[in-house]
Design an enzyme around this catalytic site. Sequence first.
Site, mmCIF file in Angstrom:
data_model
loop_
_atom_site.group_PDB
_atom_site.id
_atom_site.type_symbol
_atom_site.label_atom_id
_atom_site.label_comp_id
_atom_site.label_asym_id
_atom_site.label_seq_id
_atom_site.Cartn_x
_atom_site.Cartn_y
_atom_site.Cartn_z
ATOM 1 N N ASP A 1 40.370 -6.811 -18.025
ATOM 2 C CA ASP A 1 41.122 -6.393 -16.882
ATOM 3 C C ASP A 1 41.860 -5.506 -16.885
ATOM 4 O O ASP A 1 43.142 -5.266 -17.874
ATOM 5 C CB ASP A 1 41.607 -7.780 -16.401
ATOM 6 C CG ASP A 1 39.950 -8.493 -15.652
ATOM 7 O OD1 ASP A 1 39.871 -8.093 -15.954
ATOM 8 O OD2 ASP A 1 40.240 -9.221 -15.405
ATOM 9 N N ASP B 1 65.983 1.844 -3.812
ATOM 10 C CA ASP B 1 65.180 1.101 -3.834
ATOM 11 C C ASP B 1 65.160 0.649 -5.072
ATOM 12 O O ASP B 1 64.924 1.441 -6.108
ATOM 13 C CB ASP B 1 63.938 1.621 -3.471
ATOM 14 C CG ASP B 1 62.884 1.276 -3.708
ATOM 15 O OD1 ASP B 1 62.992 0.296 -3.829
ATOM 16 O OD2 ASP B 1 62.083 1.790 -3.409
ATOM 17 N N PHE C 1 62.847 -2.247 2.318
ATOM 18 C CA PHE C 1 61.661 -2.498 2.408
ATOM 19 C C PHE C 1 60.832 -3.676 3.212
ATOM 20 O O PHE C 1 61.251 -4.421 3.044
ATOM 21 C CB PHE C 1 60.560 -2.461 1.477
ATOM 22 C CG PHE C 1 59.191 -2.629 1.722
ATOM 23 C CD1 PHE C 1 58.606 -1.745 1.884
ATOM 24 C CD2 PHE C 1 58.708 -4.459 1.485
ATOM 25 C CE1 PHE C 1 57.276 -2.434 2.145
ATOM 26 C CE2 PHE C 1 57.032 -3.995 1.647
ATOM 27 C CZ PHE C 1 56.618 -2.774 2.094
ATOM 28 N N MET D 1 57.763 -0.360 5.411
ATOM 29 C CA MET D 1 58.413 1.745 4.473
ATOM 30 C C MET D 1 59.518 0.901 4.551
ATOM 31 O O MET D 1 60.178 0.180 4.388
ATOM 32 C CB MET D 1 58.302 2.043 5.855
ATOM 33 C CG MET D 1 57.599 2.784 6.805
ATOM 34 S SD MET D 1 57.704 3.871 8.330
ATOM 35 C CE MET D 1 59.298 2.778 9.299
ATOM 36 N N ASP E 1 39.858 -15.685 -14.130
ATOM 37 C CA ASP E 1 40.621 -16.643 -13.110
ATOM 38 C C ASP E 1 40.590 -16.556 -12.421
ATOM 39 O O ASP E 1 40.919 -18.386 -11.485
ATOM 40 C CB ASP E 1 42.506 -16.555 -13.774
ATOM 41 C CG ASP E 1 42.937 -15.103 -12.639
ATOM 42 O OD1 ASP E 1 41.539 -14.730 -11.658
ATOM 43 O OD2 ASP E 1 44.038 -14.619 -12.331
#
Lengths: 566, 613
Positions: free
Chosen positions: B327, B364, B397, B403, B538
């Site tokens: 994956d 952030d 956020f 946002m 999974d």
Amino acid sequence: MTAIAVAQLALFLALLLALARPLGAYLVRVHGGEARLAGRVLGPVERLIYRAAGVRADEDMPWQRYAASVLVFNLAGALALYLLQRAQSALPLNPQGFAAVSPEVSFNTAVSFVTNTNWQAYAGESTMSHLTQMLGLTVQSFVSAATGIAVLFALARGFARQSAEGLGSFWVDLTRATLYVLLPLSVVVALFFVSQGAAQTLAGSVTVHSVQGADQVVSLGPVASQEAIKLIGTNGGGFFNANSAHPFENPTALSNLVQMLSIFLVPAALCFMFGRLVGSEAQGWAILGAMVALFVPLAVAVIAAEQAGNPALGALSVAQQAGNLEGKEVRFGAVGSALFTAVTTSASCGAVNAMLDSFTPLGGLVPMWLMQLGEIVFGGVGSGLYGMLMYAIIAVFVAGLMVGRTPEYLGKKIEAFEMKMASLVILFPAATVLLGTAIACVVPAGTEPLGNPGAHGFSEILYAFTSGTNNNGSAFGGLTASGRFYAVAIGLAMLIGRFWVIVPVLAIAGSLAKQRLVPAGPGTLPTHTPLFVAMLVGTIVLVGALTFLPALALGPIVEHLQQAAR
Amino acid sequence: MSNIEQQPRPLFVGPIVRAALVDAVKKLDPRRMARNPVMFVVELGSVFTTALFVHAAVTGQGDAPAGFILAVAAWLWMTVLFANFAEAMAEGRGKAQADALRQARRDVPARRLRKGASSEVLSAPAARAAALEEVPSPSLRLGDVVFVAEGELIPADGEILEGVASVDESAITGESAPVIRESGGDRSAVTGGTRVLSDWLVVRVTTNPGEAFLDRMIAMVEGAKRKKTPNEIALDVLLAGLTIVFLLATVTLLPFSRYAVASSGQGSPASLTVLVALLVCLIPTTIGGLLSAIGIAGMDRMIQANVIATSGRAVEAAGDVDVLLLDKTGTITLGNRQASELLPAPGVDERELADAAQLSSLADETPEGRSIVVLAKARFGLRARELEATGAAFVPFTAQTRMSGVDLGGRRIRKGATDAVARFVEEAGGRFPAEVRAIVEQVAREGATPLVVADGARVLGVVRLKDVVKGGIRERFGELRRIGIKTVMITGDNPLTAAAIAAEAGVDDFLAEATPEAKLEMIRSYQAKGHLVAMTGDGTNDAPALAQADVAVAMNTGTQAAKEAGNMVDLDSNPTKLLSIVEIGKQIGSESGTQIRPVGQSAVVWQPGSTHM
């Protein structure tokens, strides 16, 4: 062991390698049907044979069909040879007017020559007509050898091909092996033997007036031509009862060397061919290395034992500087005879140039054990290498598991099916030798034809079943093999030893061909290294020793101890 | 985190040795011995010589001196018992590992929903007590619904019906950080014995007692259900063949020696005792005796890597696998995306966009936010500024606004998803330019994530967030390629993006826009070409592919269906573990020069979307 002996052995091996490698390259082309010069000359003959026999040259047989073809062809050959012997008195080319051969000896001889054993329960010059010798025995000498090469070709394809159903065409392989390999080599070698003084005539015999005033009948015949294929095809069935000890078969010391080279030439060259076919000559070198590593010490052992002489004679203060010369030709000497014996028993040839019955106990033990290893030290043409590859498969499997590597050999996975078949290849010959000897020990028909009592007599029985089962064909002597019991028992042993090996080998070839090639990685056990050669030799010696040492202990070993104690 | 390099366990541990000694005797049962032909022959030899000894002791004139027979018989019994002991030890070590896990599933009181009551009442705290009854965990059956509150142990393997909770699974995975479990999706499975740290869960029990996969593993390690691997079968064949050869070599010795004695008139024939002793010497008892121990050890190595193999075949196949389906997210790329490019709107300078994007991201702390700061600094040398000094107010956020940004003086800088920013701009009286929308679509089409930056009513441009290929993964794939293993990346991305990432990561092939059907089809086609395929999964939708693959590693956090379909379960639920599993199977890694270790990633991190292909 003297310096001369060392020099002889070294010269022999050097010449062998020098000749085998180019022949190996040529065999690769023969295998693929791409022989250049020979193709131009013999190609029309090959195509003519296919047209006459209705064979499709591009047929690709699955292993079952390939095996069936081998069996059918050999059965037909055996039947023809049997009938030829039974009817020889009514057929032409019988100048000495020999009678029909007895049923049991005919059966034994037919099986013997079809299985590339050439065990001879008869004296050739006083039993077989020229027609039987040429049309029956010599022809089977060619095609039984070619059968061995063909089976090896099929096995090599099993390794080299991937996701394939077919192993090639048995008829094509058989024809090519005969036409491009055995025939040309035999012509060259036969001419050489003629140059050395071997007989080659269609006359029956000449009567000479000897110096002593008596008349002596000297048998003659097409000797040199049968001699050549006897060695090249590792057949071993001589024209004369004395085999390569006879001066008309093996006249000089030089012809003796060429005889030994002829025996090993094709088996050694096939190793190089196999290496190239699976994409790496190093793999071929590894197999050949294992063969040489087994051959040299054992050859040295025979030579040393024969050069040491007989302790019983030593006790009588008889000088034995030349070694044990009883039963040996003076023109070859102890070394030439001992080396020839090691060569002929490690390859499944069975030609003899000395009387093995007269060897020292240890000198007789080694040839016996070389055969009991399964005739894989050079071995028969084709059969030696395919037998060796079975051991390589087992060695890869065992060694791979020991060091935690995936058991793969030459990019093919070794799984339960391969192990089953490889186990059969070991099981059947060993069981045949041991059970055959055991039966012969307890039935009167088995013990009566013995020439000697005690341990030596036991050696004679063990040798007979060993030689027959492993398709060697050499005789220890002392045992009268033409009686009904031995003719039939050894005949069956030869059949089992030949075809119950060929069929599992072809089954493995078929199973390998179906697989995809797994690329080699760090998880792969390298199989071209000295380490692997050592593991392969170890596997062979271990299995061979554990299986036969108990029996050998009661024969040659006890005889040696008795002789030393006396 | 756990990894392959576990602490070496001591070879001899008192309880294991004691249990193994008892087991060694129990294993003398001929029905169990017959599984191993070589040791079975030795056992028959032991019985036979014992009988000879009794005969000799009673009659006084036996096959050989009684003392000698006794010594041989004792020696043979020792051989059998030692082989059994070795096997029992190997099993015992596996069992010890299982026991450590089993401790976690000791009996706990469970609060079960009364029959007939609806599970919905459990959402209301007031009604709970009446609907629940307290029972011991072993009496829970498939389909029962239990309520687990904060601080309690989950009584059995199950599926979450309702609730979100953080769960401490360290008892099973060794990972101390709690993981999030919630109803629905691929993260809804819980394992018995793990502890709920916060909130509550309503769990439907999915196994009966004794059927949990832990129980199955224990049964397997105890040898009851262990299937032989193909290599073991092949070895058995060889050993059986050799045993027959050596049996013949020994049996024929009797007529040989009788003949020798009769013919030479001296000596005495070999006694039966000696022949039995010789047989045992000849047959491959060492390897025969240790074979099953070796087989168990292979499975044990997986267990040490926190992977539970449910069949020996799978362990062996792991060594032969030559195609890996991986994956993308979590295995090849980091779960977090990083800013890779600044795409300004028409009429906007890229530097201005960089400045605004950086300002909005200074506070952030998400990896994405930090990567924007780093990108701006790298492109234009913009230094990070102290927000407090400028009197800026950080806007975090939230799921509602989708946002984040900063209010600085009169400026209101925002970055976020396209539609959220568009709404923000329009509310401020601006207009979302069509050119920017085109850029957004272009970025999205390439599989990257567009992040739109706006300053008040003005749209400044787009930050491209792209997948980051894990460090060292390319070299690791190169390593795998050298040993003949093909790597295939599976991703839901469009082919364009997939190709770019595939090239960057150095995988051999990729499957883009993968659906479970496409995945299954791909496995089948590789298998048809003779390859052995390994994969991880999974989700319930992975189950068909897991069932088809030769080595199928299910994540422990995965659904029950996935775990049932796979033939291995990774307790750490780390998709990267697949590489390690193959390396264990091939026995490379720690001892080879090129040391391969699991790429650093914490064992269980809840990443939305990280398991979607």
